[in-house]
Structures are given as C-alpha cells and as structure tokens.
Design an enzyme around this catalytic site. Structure first.
Site, PDB file in Angstrom:
ATOM      1  N   HIS A   1       0.838  -1.214   0.000  1.00 34.84           N
ATOM      2  CA  HIS A   1       0.000   0.000   0.000  1.00 34.84           C
ATOM      3  C   HIS A   1       0.862   1.248   0.000  1.00 34.84           C
ATOM      4  CE1 HIS A   1       0.234   1.230   4.340  1.00 34.84           C
ATOM      5  NE2 HIS A   1       0.359  -0.067   4.569  1.00 34.84           N
TER       6      HIS A   1
ATOM      7  N   ASP B   1      -0.546   4.524   0.639  1.00 34.36           N
ATOM      8  CA  ASP B   1      -1.024   5.560   1.550  1.00 34.36           C
ATOM      9  C   ASP B   1      -0.274   5.431   2.874  1.00 34.36           C
ATOM     10  OD1 ASP B   1      -2.505   3.057   1.832  1.00 34.36           O
ATOM     11  OD2 ASP B   1      -3.640   4.067   3.404  1.00 34.36           O
TER      12      ASP B   1
ATOM     13  N   ASP C   1       6.302   1.502   6.402  1.00 37.44           N
ATOM     14  CA  ASP C   1       4.870   1.203   6.333  1.00 37.44           C
ATOM     15  C   ASP C   1       4.194   2.181   5.360  1.00 37.44           C
ATOM     16  OD1 ASP C   1       2.321   0.254   6.877  1.00 37.44           O
ATOM     17  OD2 ASP C   1       2.102   1.428   8.712  1.00 37.44           O
TER      18      ASP C   1
ATOM     19  N   GLU D   1      -5.119   1.606   2.728  1.00 38.36           N
ATOM     20  CA  GLU D   1      -4.966   0.574   3.752  1.00 38.36           C
ATOM     21  C   GLU D   1      -5.117   1.135   5.151  1.00 38.36           C
ATOM     22  OE1 GLU D   1      -2.711  -2.233   6.472  1.00 38.36           O
ATOM     23  OE2 GLU D   1      -2.463  -0.077   6.124  1.00 38.36           O
ATOM     24  N   GLU D   2      -4.657   2.357   5.369  1.00 39.16           N
ATOM     25  CA  GLU D   2      -4.647   2.922   6.709  1.00 39.16           C
ATOM     26  C   GLU D   2      -6.017   3.405   7.174  1.00 39.16           C
ATOM     27  OE1 GLU D   2      -2.277   2.466   8.538  1.00 39.16           O
ATOM     28  OE2 GLU D   2      -0.396   2.433   7.410  1.00 39.16           O
TER      29      GLU D   2
ATOM     30  N   ASP E   1       4.289  -6.193   4.521  1.00 40.07           N
ATOM     31  CA  ASP E   1       3.801  -5.131   5.397  1.00 40.07           C
ATOM     32  C   ASP E   1       3.695  -5.625   6.836  1.00 40.07           C
ATOM     33  OD1 ASP E   1       2.794  -2.719   6.278  1.00 40.07           O
ATOM     34  OD2 ASP E   1       0.753  -3.094   5.593  1.00 40.07           O
TER      35      ASP E   1
ATOM     36  N   HIS F   1       3.977   4.390  12.345  1.00 36.67           N
ATOM     37  CA  HIS F   1       2.900   5.179  12.951  1.00 36.67           C
ATOM     38  C   HIS F   1       3.425   6.104  14.040  1.00 36.67           C
ATOM     39  CE1 HIS F   1      -0.783   2.563  11.599  1.00 36.67           C
ATOM     40  NE2 HIS F   1       0.184   2.574  10.695  1.00 36.67           N
TER      41      HIS F   1
END
Length: 458
Positions: A88, A90, A119, A153-154, A178, A431
């Site tokens: 992903h 995003d 990520d 995805e997020e 991931d 994150h």
C-alpha cells in the site's frame, strides 16, 4: 539454478535508492475520500504515489493496470495461475516532532527517515524490485507474478475492496510485504467502534485528541472555561513529569499534554494523551457524560477488562482496545475505538458487548469496518517455502512463524500471509515520528522477496 540474489540487488542499489527516495518524498496521506473525484478519489498525493509506481512498471516493461485510481497492479507473465503480492502507498499522518522532514527521505546513520519508509511504501518498492530482478534475469516461471498496489490501507480498505470486486481472481500463493520476518500466519480480527453522545454545558468546552483509530494519541488538547485551573494543570504536569502547557485565550483556558504514540495493535506500548488529560479532570473534579464514559469503560485499560471483553489466546495473544480519536465540541462528542480479538473470541458476542456497555450509559454505538481474523496453517507448503527462504538469508535457523494484532492486506487474498520486511529484535517506528527503514535490511528484504517469488512461481 543457483542465483545470487544479494549480488543482483547490489548491482541495482543506485537505481533502487533513486526510486525509493522519490517515492518517499511524495506526501501520500489521505486528504478526503470523494468517489466523484474520478482521477484521485483519495486525494492528489495518494494518486501521485500510485501513478509513480505504475510508471515504474511501464518504464521497466511490465503490464500495468490502473483500477480507476482506487488501486492498480504491475504484472509479469501471462500464465493462468499467479503468485500475488499486495502493498500500500497511503500513509498515516506524519504528526509532529520529527528529527528530519517526514517527506525528506533523509539518510542518516544507515537509515532512511520518512513516513512510509517501513509502512509501506519502502516494502512495496522492495517487492517491485524483487519482481524486476526475476524479469531482468529472464528466469523460467510457471506462474504469473502480480504486485497489487493499494491506496487506502490505513483507513477503510476501499481500494482493495474496489480492486477485487472488479478483478476477483485469486493467487495460488501470495505474501504481503507489510509486517515482519520471519512471517505472520495469524492476524487478529479488527473492529472500528464509534461511541457518540452529548453533554450538558460544563467546564469542559472542547476536547481533541488523536488522528486515527489505529494510532495511540500522542497529544491532547482541551479547552475549559475556568481560567483558575491554570496553576492546577501546571502543577499536575510537573508532578507527573509530563510535557504540556496551559494558555489563556478568548475561547477559554487551553490545556495541552503530550503522550506517546504507538500502533493501534499494541496500545500498551504507547501513552494515551487523552487518558492523561482525563486524569487531570479527575483530580480537579471535572465530570460530564464524556469523561464518565472514558472513566467507566476505557481509562488506562488496553485489554478490554472494563468493557468485559478481555481474553488471552495462547497462540495469538490478548484482546486489545485502542481508544484512538476523541472529539468534543458544541456539547457533542465522539470516541473512536480500535478493538482487536484473537482466536477463541466469538466476533458477534464481542461486538455486542461494546454496544451493551456504552448503551448502558445512554450513548450511541456505531460499528465501522470489521476485518475478520486471518489464520493460515503454519505447516502449509507455502509457509515452509517462505520460512526456508527467510532462514537462508538471515541465518535465523530457530525462527518460528508469528501471529500479530496488526492487520494487513493478507486478508484480502486467499493463500496469503504477511512476510517481512521488519527483521526481529530491531526497533520499529511505524505510525510514530521518526519512522525509518534500515538500508541494509531494506536491500536484504529485496533479495529475500526475489528468492521467495522465484521458489513460489518457478
């Protein structure tokens, strides 16, 4: 055929680094979702990242497809059966306090810093180059290889839902770059729960904490009408060793406190700034329906004990509950939760318990997306191939497959698991501020992915 994939990666390091830098420098945070914005339903930045990857595929002679700007794929070969990968593009919001610009792709001390380095833009590019190496070498394969590019995805997974609705074929084997090595064969079920309510006018005028339900809030801001609370708040911060401030404004007294962010699957590794603020409210006897809901069912409880959903599975670990977003303004409030459950939990009873708990306080509960748990037999042939490949390059001969509280796109495809790129016993800042990828590990992951694809597709 004996191929030195590490050597093949080394030959391409300069080109790989150039493409990685340009990809990380694209700010691909979600802006707004608008299906009527045909060229960029998730925003211009995300579509720029998708276009960048598809252009790489075109440049290198792959078949590419843009699924109406929701997703895309890059494909090698034309055989009927295929080996799949899903990455992903995003990213979660960068937040504040970075040592280097979050979209600068700065390399320092053998690491590249930037949102998405681990990520998941970096790993997606690693998967791409693994496929490119096989194509460059012209290796004989019996299966196609397809890299699917997700863009949502997020948040809500609308990208892959759209993609597989229009292109539903499933792989004979696949992996998602991931997660972490050696591989993840079990993923907890994930819910989104939104608690809504209203308060009577009170000392608390406004409250704001958190960016996403799958992140622990690292900052909380409250506005209170009582200016005399400034000294009490400053004393509270000092006594607890916390970072924050109190500022007088036309709106009232603005209170701010910092916590520590963490991934929503491991909320106990963070410090929820909203909870810190509620501890202050409790110390000065500020209360209303919003604070009462937090105190009754959430405060300092990452395992769901207060709600009555706590459970520990020996294989997959405990139930976790992350309270990720708090909003209160004009006497209306929302609290967005991110609960995760392992094997052994009945999903319907789990959901019902959240509804019953908060409804008992007169609050409304709305359910968002529900990603059911993933479990692939760790003794399967595909997992044995992936494990053997990882051990070959890592010399981690005692490695065993893992389970996680995180959720990956492995749930979107049959016969798929999460496979790398994070190596064991290394710190991870996904994150969080100062997210980075270790460059040596990044290049090694490309070799592992290339070898794994070759073994699965030959």
């Amino acid at each position: 055929m004996n191929i030195n994939f590490v050597e093949e990666v080394t030959k391409r390091k300069e080109a790989i680094l150039k493409d990685l830098t340009e990809l990380i420098q694209i700010n691909s945070e979600l802006t707004t979702f608008d299906p009527n914005r045909k060229h960029a339903p998730f925003g211009e930045g995300i579509d720029e990242a998708l276009t960048f990857m598809l252009n790489l595929g075109k440049r290198d002679g792959f078949n590419t497809l843009n699924a109406d700007h929701y997703a895309g794929h890059i494909e090698y070969g034309n055989q009927d059966a295929y080996v799949g990968m899903v990455g992903h593009l995003d990213v979660v919001p960068a937040g504040s306090g970075w040592s280097y610009p979050p979209y600068g792709a700065v390399i320092a001390d053998g690491k590249m810093y930037g949102r998405g380095t681990e990520d998941d833009k970096g790993p997606t590019l690693a998967a791409y180059y693994a496929m490119k190496i096989l194509k460059d070498l012209g290796l004989p394969l019996s299966k196609r290889i397809k890299l699917i590019l997700g863009t949502d995805e997020e948040t809500a997974w609308r990208c892959v839902n759209y993609y597989f609705k229009h292109y539903p074929e499933q792989p004979v084997a696949g992996f998602i770059p991931d997660s972490e090595f050696p591989l993840t064969y079990g993923e907890k079920g994930i819910l989104k729960v939104v608690v809504k309510g209203k308060i009577e006018p009170s000392t608390l005028v406004r409250f704001d904490a958190g960016l996403r339900d799958n992140m622990v809030p690292d900052h909380a801001l409250a506005v209170v009408s009582d200016l005399n609370l400034k000294a009490s708040f400053e004393a509270f911060l000092k006594s607890k060793g916390l970072v924050g401030k109190a500022t007088e404004s036309k709106e009232g007294l603005i209170l701010e406190v910092d916590g520590k962010s963490a991934h929503g699957s491991t909320p106990d590794e963070g410090v929820n700034a909203a909870y810190l603020m509620v501890h202050f409210f409790n110390s000065v006897s500020i209360n209303n329906a919003f604070i009462d809901a937090i105190n009754t069912y959430l405060l300092d409880d990452t395992k769901g004990v207060k709600i009555g959903v706590d459970y520990l599975d020996k294989e997959m670990g405990p139930v976790t509950v992350n309270a990720g977003v708090f909003k209160l303004e004009q006497n209306q409030f929302e609290i967005t939760l991110n609960p995760r459950y392992p094997n052994g939990v009945d999903p319907e009873r789990f959901i019902k318990r959240f509804e019953t708990a908060f409804e008992s306080l007169g609050l409304k509960v709305e359910l968002g997306k529900h990603q059911r748990l993933l479990y692939v037999d760790p003794k399967s042939e595909m997992i044995q191939i992936l494990m053997d490949t990882y051990k070959k390059y890592s010399n981690d001969v005692d490695a065993v497959p893992l389970t996680t509280g995180g959720g990956t796109f492995a749930r979107t495809m049959k016969n798929s698991v999460a496979f790398g790129p994070h190596f064991p016993n290394k710190p991870s800042y996904i994150h969080q501020k100062d997210e980075y990828i270790i460059m040596d590990d990044f290049f090694m992951s490309i070799a592992i992915y290339a070898d794994a694809l070759y073994r699965l597709a030959k």
